[in-house]
Write a protein that holds these residues in place. Structure first.
Motif, PDB file in Angstrom:
ATOM      1  N   THR A   1      -3.080   2.666  -8.278  1.00  0.00           N
ATOM      2  CA  THR A   1      -3.349   3.567  -7.254  1.00  0.00           C
ATOM      3  C   THR A   1      -4.017   2.741  -6.053  1.00  0.00           C
ATOM      4  O   THR A   1      -4.359   1.544  -6.109  1.00  0.00           O
ATOM      5  N   ALA A   2      -4.375   3.693  -5.121  1.00  0.00           N
ATOM      6  CA  ALA A   2      -4.665   3.051  -3.853  1.00  0.00           C
ATOM      7  C   ALA A   2      -5.974   2.298  -4.020  1.00  0.00           C
ATOM      8  O   ALA A   2      -6.262   1.041  -3.443  1.00  0.00           O
TER       9      ALA A   2
ATOM     10  N   PHE B   1       0.733  -1.280  -0.041  1.00  0.00           N
ATOM     11  CA  PHE B   1       0.109  -0.114   0.144  1.00  0.00           C
ATOM     12  C   PHE B   1       0.901   1.303  -0.088  1.00  0.00           C
ATOM     13  O   PHE B   1       0.440   2.321  -0.482  1.00  0.00           O
TER      14      PHE B   1
ATOM     15  N   PHE C   1      -6.190   2.525   5.145  1.00  0.00           N
ATOM     16  CA  PHE C   1      -5.099   2.799   4.354  1.00  0.00           C
ATOM     17  C   PHE C   1      -5.525   4.008   3.218  1.00  0.00           C
ATOM     18  O   PHE C   1      -5.084   5.139   2.858  1.00  0.00           O
ATOM     19  N   VAL C   2      -6.502   3.540   2.443  1.00  0.00           N
ATOM     20  CA  VAL C   2      -7.102   4.362   1.558  1.00  0.00           C
ATOM     21  C   VAL C   2      -7.813   5.515   1.879  1.00  0.00           C
ATOM     22  O   VAL C   2      -7.528   6.851   1.290  1.00  0.00           O
TER      23      VAL C   2
ATOM     24  N   TRP D   1      -8.781  11.072  -5.907  1.00  0.00           N
ATOM     25  CA  TRP D   1      -8.218  10.043  -5.132  1.00  0.00           C
ATOM     26  C   TRP D   1      -9.199   8.804  -5.066  1.00  0.00           C
ATOM     27  O   TRP D   1      -8.545   7.738  -5.088  1.00  0.00           O
TER      28      TRP D   1
ATOM     29  N   SER E   1      -0.947   7.308  -5.919  1.00  0.00           N
ATOM     30  CA  SER E   1      -2.397   8.122  -5.890  1.00  0.00           C
ATOM     31  C   SER E   1      -2.005   9.523  -5.398  1.00  0.00           C
ATOM     32  O   SER E   1      -2.663  10.367  -6.078  1.00  0.00           O
TER      33      SER E   1
ATOM     34  N   LEU F   1      -0.207   4.210  -2.202  1.00  0.00           N
ATOM     35  CA  LEU F   1      -0.526   5.586  -1.691  1.00  0.00           C
ATOM     36  C   LEU F   1       0.418   6.598  -2.477  1.00  0.00           C
ATOM     37  O   LEU F   1      -0.187   7.850  -2.751  1.00  0.00           O
TER      38      LEU F   1
ATOM     39  N   PRO G   1      -6.000   9.230   4.319  1.00  0.00           N
ATOM     40  CA  PRO G   1      -5.655  10.491   3.697  1.00  0.00           C
ATOM     41  C   PRO G   1      -6.779  11.673   3.500  1.00  0.00           C
ATOM     42  O   PRO G   1      -6.284  13.036   3.770  1.00  0.00           O
TER      43      PRO G   1
END
Length: 272
Positions: free
Chosen positions: A220-221, A62, A245-246, A203, A69, A66, A249
């Motif tokens: 991407t994430a 990840f 995790f996704v 995102w 992303s 990330l 942010p």
């Protein structure tokens, strides 16, 4: 405000905040279970541990997803904002031939389902040898975001007092100087809202990167989470950690800028 009304407002806002935070807290609690554990419900595990979160981070890679992303989202937001702000300013303050039809063309870009142009875009970018590169996501995402950004910023700039703009022009300021010295300082909250919305949409994008990055090592994430899910269908704690995790942010960015976001969103809504 009356004390009773203020208390009622605080209670309602507290309840609303708890309801909004419940899904994130639930995902966090589930992710604290041991890897592969059977989860019967949402609650604090008897032996909470970060081992599942660490293992999921390593197995799903990840960190790299990330990072990609962040790069793709930053590129999209920068290009779209730099184009949408002056475009909105031009439509709001300048008079030129074809202004109305051109603005309606921008509005048409808002209502056009972007899924309908993905396949033609893929072949076009493949012809240009750009498919599978970061530009294959950044350029289409920015182009699709400029329509909304122009519509939003036009409404914001239309609310500016005409006296300020005329006074600046009488003093000899060019259109660019008026935008830079008068428009941007007044509308920075609305611009921040635009940046946050574009960040959120880019995102969380799934279909566009899925098609434009096909066969590429760039992931991407959201795509990484989908790939991780395919190999860990029964690993509920692992999937919860991946979802964490996704989403973190976006949540962190909103928490850091929530005051300006709410202010700018309110101002923009009133101006729209």
């Amino acid at each position: 405000m009356h004390k009773g009304s203020r208390r009622t407002s605080y209670v309602l806002l507290t309840i609303a905040a708890m309801v909004a935070a419940a899904p994130i807290v639930g995902v966090l609690l589930v992710s604290l279970n041991p890897p592969g554990a059977a989860v019967g419900g949402v609650g604090l595990p008897s032996h909470p541990s970060f081992s599942n979160i660490i293992q999921t981070w390593q197995q799903g890679d990840f960190g790299g997803a990330l990072a990609w992303s962040a790069v793709l989202t930053a590129g999209t937001v920068i290009i779209a904002t730099l184009c949408a702000v002056p475009a909105g300013y031009g439509f709001a303050t300048m008079r030129f031939r074809g202004r109305a039809p051109l603005f309606y063309l921008f509005v048409l870009g808002m209502i056009l389902p972007y899924a309908s142009v993905l396949i033609p875009m893929y072949y076009e970018f493949r012809f240009l040898s750009l498919s599978g590169t970061p530009w294959a996501v950044i350029l289409p995402s920015a182009a699709l975001s400029i329509s909304f950004g122009t519509f939003w910023m036009r409404a914001v700039f239309l609310s500016l007092p005409r006296e300020l703009i005329e006074a600046a022009r009488i003093d000899g300021a060019s259109s660019f100087s008026v935008l830079l010295r008068v428009g941007l300082p007044i509308t920075r909250s609305a611009i921040l809202v635009l940046v946050l919305l574009l960040f959120l949409w880019t995102w969380n994008a799934f279909m566009l990167p899925l098609i434009m990055l096909a066969g590429s090592s760039i992931i991407t994430a959201p795509l990484d989470l989908n790939a991780f899910q395919g190999g860990h269908v029964s690993d509920v704690p692992g999937l919860a950690a991946g979802a964490l995790f996704v989403s973190l942010p976006v949540v962190a960015l909103y928490v850091l800028t929530q005051r300006y976001f709410v202010r700018g969103l309110t101002e923009g809504a009133l101006k729209l």
